[in-house]
Motif scaffolding. Structure first.
Motif, PDB file in Angstrom:
ATOM      1  N   ALA A 225       0.842  -1.198   0.000  1.00  0.00           N
ATOM      2  CA  ALA A 225       0.000   0.000   0.000  1.00  0.00           C
ATOM      3  C   ALA A 225       0.878   1.250   0.000  1.00  0.00           C
ATOM      4  O   ALA A 225       1.924   1.307   0.651  1.00  0.00           O
ATOM      5  N   THR A 226       0.450   2.273  -0.744  1.00  0.00           N
ATOM      6  CA  THR A 226       1.195   3.527  -0.824  1.00  0.00           C
ATOM      7  C   THR A 226       0.437   4.631  -0.088  1.00  0.00           C
ATOM      8  O   THR A 226      -0.731   4.461   0.285  1.00  0.00           O
ATOM      9  N   ILE A 227       1.082   5.764   0.079  1.00  0.00           N
ATOM     10  CA  ILE A 227       0.422   6.891   0.730  1.00  0.00           C
ATOM     11  C   ILE A 227      -0.720   7.408  -0.141  1.00  0.00           C
ATOM     12  O   ILE A 227      -1.732   7.905   0.364  1.00  0.00           O
ATOM     13  N   GLU A 228      -0.586   7.259  -1.457  1.00  0.00           N
ATOM     14  CA  GLU A 228      -1.670   7.665  -2.358  1.00  0.00           C
ATOM     15  C   GLU A 228      -2.913   6.793  -2.144  1.00  0.00           C
ATOM     16  O   GLU A 228      -4.046   7.292  -2.175  1.00  0.00           O
ATOM     17  N   ASP A 229      -2.700   5.492  -1.930  1.00  0.00           N
ATOM     18  CA  ASP A 229      -3.831   4.603  -1.632  1.00  0.00           C
ATOM     19  C   ASP A 229      -4.524   5.027  -0.345  1.00  0.00           C
ATOM     20  O   ASP A 229      -5.754   5.049  -0.256  1.00  0.00           O
ATOM     21  N   PHE A 230      -3.723   5.371   0.649  1.00  0.00           N
ATOM     22  CA  PHE A 230      -4.289   5.784   1.939  1.00  0.00           C
ATOM     23  C   PHE A 230      -5.092   7.081   1.800  1.00  0.00           C
ATOM     24  O   PHE A 230      -6.193   7.210   2.355  1.00  0.00           O
ATOM     25  N   ILE A 231      -4.565   8.033   1.039  1.00  0.00           N
ATOM     26  CA  ILE A 231      -5.278   9.300   0.823  1.00  0.00           C
ATOM     27  C   ILE A 231      -6.585   9.051   0.082  1.00  0.00           C
ATOM     28  O   ILE A 231      -7.608   9.682   0.381  1.00  0.00           O
ATOM     29  N   ASP A 232      -6.573   8.131  -0.893  1.00  0.00           N
ATOM     30  CA  ASP A 232      -7.805   7.807  -1.617  1.00  0.00           C
ATOM     31  C   ASP A 232      -8.887   7.323  -0.657  1.00  0.00           C
ATOM     32  O   ASP A 232     -10.068   7.674  -0.804  1.00  0.00           O
TER      33      ASP A 232
END
Length: 401
Positions: A225-232
């Protein structure tokens, strides 16, 4: 300063900042600010900016919708016109299509809506060339055809993907297996069932701080998981849409170049002008839409394979099947027999409303033979009373008072 200018400033700052342990928290905050600004582009604050706009808002028909997205003059209108028989202006100059042009086609018994969208340009997500209205329609589609010029597919695909991503559309992805739950107290608690290789606790806390979530429970089950996934997940306004990269104009390249194009994932090379490889495109389209065909079967007769009831995967129970035919059927429902892959026995299985149907199954419905009023009977399609007959090939008996 406009929202687009603020976004550019943050992107410039992120480009200048080296990623290391000391800057992880700062980068996390910048990415969260960037996501919030892009949200303003999707739904501008203050109201009055919602909706695709005049010429873009189209009434939906059919079981699913397919949107054509691409740069001007890549062959979207020609492909749409030949698939549906609906005239969509095609010419050698750019921006021939200025509004959404809808059409319909039938494939495997399913009625599908095809939407030919105006060509977009780089910067569309920031509102250039009415790109915001075009992408807003694309967000509502069940499948997106990204139509590309075969002579420069990778460069154009990268630009178009970036434009769609900036508007909250995630192509050929599934929602991340991440949950964020607000709490009243206790600070931020992070649990994970997989190793966190591309995100750490500092970045997560920085993002939550930017969204003013000082107390939250975070559970991560997404590998890599990336930080972009978390923000989504925190934003909660992303749409996950399957896409096919349609590489048009293969009549202008060699066989060797065509072999290379097949190495691009999720791509189908075609020629809309000479109508080459369209069968493969339609087959891939059907697989991506993930629809379920159910054949009704009258007592003592063979199923009618020409008129299936088409349902969407995830909403394909026997109850959904009944509602797709007529909502009054549920009031008289007794049971159903299923022949197909979801049945436990080859001779069929008696099931209830909650049973999940699979593609190309046969389902006769048996309804209670209780009295119904004249108004109820009239709400069904015409039948021969006092006899077992079929309503859209359903076995039923109706008595009028």
């Amino acid at each position: 300063m406009t929202t687009a200018q603020k976004i550019k400033d943050i992107e410039d700052e992120m480009a200048k900042t080296q990623k290391n342990k000391a800057t992880e928290y700062h980068l996390g905050q910048l990415k969260a600010k960037l996501a919030k600004l892009r949200r303003e582009l999707i739904a501008p604050p203050g109201g009055g900016g919602g909706g695709p706009g005049i010429g873009f808002d189209v009434a939906r028909t059919g079981i699913a919708s397919v949107g054509f997205v691409g740069f001007p003059s890549v062959g979207k209108s020609t492909l749409m016109s030949k698939l549906t028989g609906t005239h969509s202006e095609a010419a050698s100059y750019e921006f021939t299509t200025l509004t959404t042009v809808p059409g319909t086609m039938t494939y495997n018994g399913a009625r599908l809506q095809i939407l030919d969208l105006p060509g977009i340009i780089e910067g569309a997500k920031d509102g250039k060339g009415r790109g915001r209205q075009v992408i807003a329609v694309a967000r509502t589609c069940n499948l997106i055809f990204i139509v590309l010029d075969v002579l420069k597919p990778l460069n154009d695909l990268a630009i178009l993907t970036n434009e769609l991503e900036g508007f909250g559309i995630r192509l050929n992805k599934k929602p991340p297996a991440i949950t964020v739950r607000k709490k009243e107290s206790g600070g931020v608690a992070i649990t994970n069932t997989v190793p966190l290789t591309k995100i750490d606790a500092q970045e997560i806390k920085a993002v939550l701080s930017e969204y003013r979530m000082s107390n939250a429970a975070v559970a991560i089950h997404q590998p890599d998981a990336t930080i972009e996934d978390f923000i989504d997940v925190v934003e909660g306004n992303r749409v996950y849409v399957p896409a096919i990269f349609v590489l048009n104009k293969i009549d202008a390249i060699s066989i060797e170049e065509l072999d290379l194009l097949y190495k691009i994932p999720n791509s189908v090379p075609i020629s809309s002008k000479l109508w080459l490889n369209i069968d493969e495109l339609l087959e891939v389209m059907w697989d991506k839409l993930n629809l379920v065909r159910v054949y009704t079967k009258p007592r003592g007769q063979q199923p009618d394979y020409s008129s299936p009831v088409v349902l969407r995967r995830g909403r394909c129970t026997v109850e959904d099947f009944c509602n797709a035919i007529h909502k009054e059927i549920l009031k008289q429902f007794r049971n159903a027999m299923v022949w197909g892959t979801s049945a436990k026995h080859s001779r069929g299985q008696k099931v209830g409303l909650e049973h999940v149907l699979e593609d190309e199954e046969q389902v006769p419905l048996f309804l209670c033979t209780s009295l119904v009023s004249v108004s109820q009977a009239d709400s069904f399609p015409p039948v021969t009373l006092y006899h077992y007959t079929s309503i859209h090939l359903l076995i039923i008996c109706i008595f009028k008072k």
